[in-house]
Design a protein around this motif. Structure first.
Motif, PDB file in Angstrom:
ATOM      1  N   GLU A  63     -21.861 121.136  63.937  1.00  0.00           N
ATOM      2  CA  GLU A  63     -22.671 119.928  64.074  1.00  0.00           C
ATOM      3  C   GLU A  63     -24.153 120.251  63.931  1.00  0.00           C
ATOM      4  N   ALA A  67     -26.947 118.511  61.952  1.00  0.00           N
ATOM      5  CA  ALA A  67     -28.016 117.912  62.754  1.00  0.00           C
ATOM      6  C   ALA A  67     -29.331 118.656  62.642  1.00  0.00           C
ATOM      7  N   THR A 235     -26.739 114.065  68.813  1.00  0.00           N
ATOM      8  CA  THR A 235     -26.029 114.871  67.823  1.00  0.00           C
ATOM      9  C   THR A 235     -25.249 116.023  68.455  1.00  0.00           C
ATOM     10  N   ALA A 433     -24.246 110.900  64.452  1.00  0.00           N
ATOM     11  CA  ALA A 433     -24.155 111.163  65.884  1.00  0.00           C
ATOM     12  C   ALA A 433     -23.338 110.107  66.616  1.00  0.00           C
ATOM     13  N   SER A 437     -19.298 110.654  66.424  1.00  0.00           N
ATOM     14  CA  SER A 437     -18.832 111.016  67.768  1.00  0.00           C
ATOM     15  C   SER A 437     -17.766 110.045  68.255  1.00  0.00           C
TER      16      SER A 437
END
Length: 478
Positions: A63, A67, A235, A433, A437
């Protein structure tokens, strides 16, 4: 305030307005540069499984690969626009492009997961130096119908790059050129950057404000802190298990943002030039256009991230087939973008509202297909929804981008473009994000199919918001 435009090696030419200095090859060069950062934001989506396996990287580190780039890019964009106004946009453009090539090389040669994360952060920072100069150069070195055409092409390039990045990523990973595997998605930037630099030296004019404005130190620091307190916890929070720092950071966000606005408003009223002048937000076209770009970007980037994971990990498609499933979206986006300026000229900004309706229909068709045919998804089953959604996106993004900057004076072109691209990039990071998610959180409870359908329905709600916001846009684009 007057604008200075030069073309090396000729002497500086000054005029009260932006002369037609950006020719066809110059426009091609800056649009090529505009595509690179957006392609690289999305190109990693289909490569993440291979990167994780090759570098033994866990979910949280992967991630960060996404990110780290997005946050560095978003945080520094407005500063990049201001520095271009101050030191010359061509100079920052060349420096940013060269740095983007070098950091892409570093990404492609990264020996480990954390070195890849560091290189991606540096790559995002170099993109933030390069990209604001594209829009600022178009605003300052074109005028009239040429500017309108250039802005429309910029919007089309931006949207197409976001879709094409994912397709290109799948092809490069599967091609395994010279055994490079996923590294090719970064190494491919190097020859493109070399070509861009050669063309830029010859065909991109130098532009800057005749009275350059100093960098707003407090504003720069507070804007960076505002974006970090929001984007960093969103994030990384889910993968890290939502530790205490994520909640403290989110709690600090409204206070830091309030302090940023107060500092900028005080500087504006005192006659100084803040990083983001609140007076710019008095332009209805800019204010309302930015409000629409945010939900559009969140939904778009969230969709691209989620569909890449669902097609590879759920439907069992390889990176090439997962990327090719989006080809109809890319093609209809291209043709819709070309028709957009003519439609806007004839029907006004209600075309944007029609685009939101079409995008909603397309996403609904994709959700219905996923619910009915799972896990047998592919090019054919997704074609109707992807094609309709691509047309809808094309009628929104390029036209709204043109609208946002339509009333920004050339002397503030760097600031205006930096604000717009920061809004766009922040929304792209927020999309991954939030919707990303949500999708990953729902999978253990609902299964991959229902998690995908639920996430698409949430995106559909966001598209409804963009449609309603489009009704508040000025009816015409100057």
């Amino acid at each position: 305030m007057t604008e200075t435009v030069t073309r090396s090696p000729r002497p500086v030419a000054r005029s009260a307005g932006p002369p037609n200095e950006l020719g066809g090859l110059g426009l091609f060069t800056v649009l090529l540069a505009a595509a690179l950062p957006l392609v690289d934001f999305f190109i990693v989506n289909v490569a993440l499984p291979r990167i994780g396996a090759d570098l033994a990287a866990g979910e949280a580190v992967l991630e960060l690969v996404v990110a780290g780039y997005g946050v560095a890019y978003a945080v520094l964009l407005v500063l990049g626009g201001r520095l271009g106004d101050l030191f010359g946009r061509r100079r920052l453009f060349l420096g940013g492009m060269a740095a983007f090539g070098l950091t892409s090389l570093a990404c492609g040669l990264a020996p480990g997961a954390w070195s890849l994360v560091a290189a991606r952060v540096a790559q995002g920072a170099s993109a933030a130096a390069m990209l604001p100069q594209v829009l600022a150069t178009i605003q300052s070195a074109t005028s009239g119908a040429r500017r309108a055409k250039a802005m429309s092409l910029y919007g089309a390039t931006a949207g197409l790059a976001m879709v094409a990045g994912q397709i290109l990523g799948g092809v490069l990973v599967a091609a395994d050129i010279a055994g490079s595997g996923w590294r090719a998605i970064f190494l491919v930037n190097v020859p493109v950057v070399v070509l861009g630099l050669v063309l830029a030296v010859r065909y991109v004019p130098e532009t800057r404000s005749q009275r350059p404005e100093p960098v707003d130190g407090p504003g720069t620091a507070l804007l960076a802190l505002s974006l970090l307190t929001l984007l960093a916890p969103l994030t990384e929070g889910r993968a890290a298990g939502w530790p205490l720092w994520t909640w403290l950071s989110l709690a600090a966000f409204p206070f830091v943002t309030g302090a940023f606005y107060a500092v900028e408003r005080r500087a504006d009223r005192a006659g100084r030039t803040p990083l983001v002048p609140p007076s710019l937000l008095e332009l209805a076209s800019l204010r309302r256009g930015l409000a629409l770009i945010m939900p559009f970007g969140i939904g778009f980037s969230g969709f691209m991230f989620v569909i890449a994971l669902a097609l590879q990990q759920g439907a069992g498609l390889g990176p090439v087939r997962a990327g090719l499933a989006l080809v109809p979206m890319a093609l209809t986006f291209l043709f819709g973008s070309l028709a957009g300026p003519r439609l806007i000229g004839r029907y006004g900004t209600r075309v944007v509202t029609v685009g939101a309706v079409l995008q909603g229909v397309g996403v609904a068709l994709i959700a219905l297909t996923a619910w009915r045919d799972w896990p047998h998804l592919g090019f054919g089953s997704l074609l109707p929804g992807a094609a309709v959604a691509g047309v809808g996106q094309a009628l929104q993004l390029p036209n709204v981008m043109r609208l946002v900057l339509s009333e920004v004076p050339p002397a503030r072109a760097g600031v205006g473009s930096g604000v717009m691209v920061t809004t766009q990039q922040s929304s792209l990071a927020l999309g991954v994000a939030t919707l990303g998610s949500l999708f990953l959180t729902l999978i253990p409870h609902l299964g991959m199919r229902d998690a995908l359908v639920t996430t698409l329905l949430v995106q559909l709600a966001g598209i409804t918001v963009t449609g309603l916001l489009s009704l508040r846009l000025p009816r015409t684009v100057r």
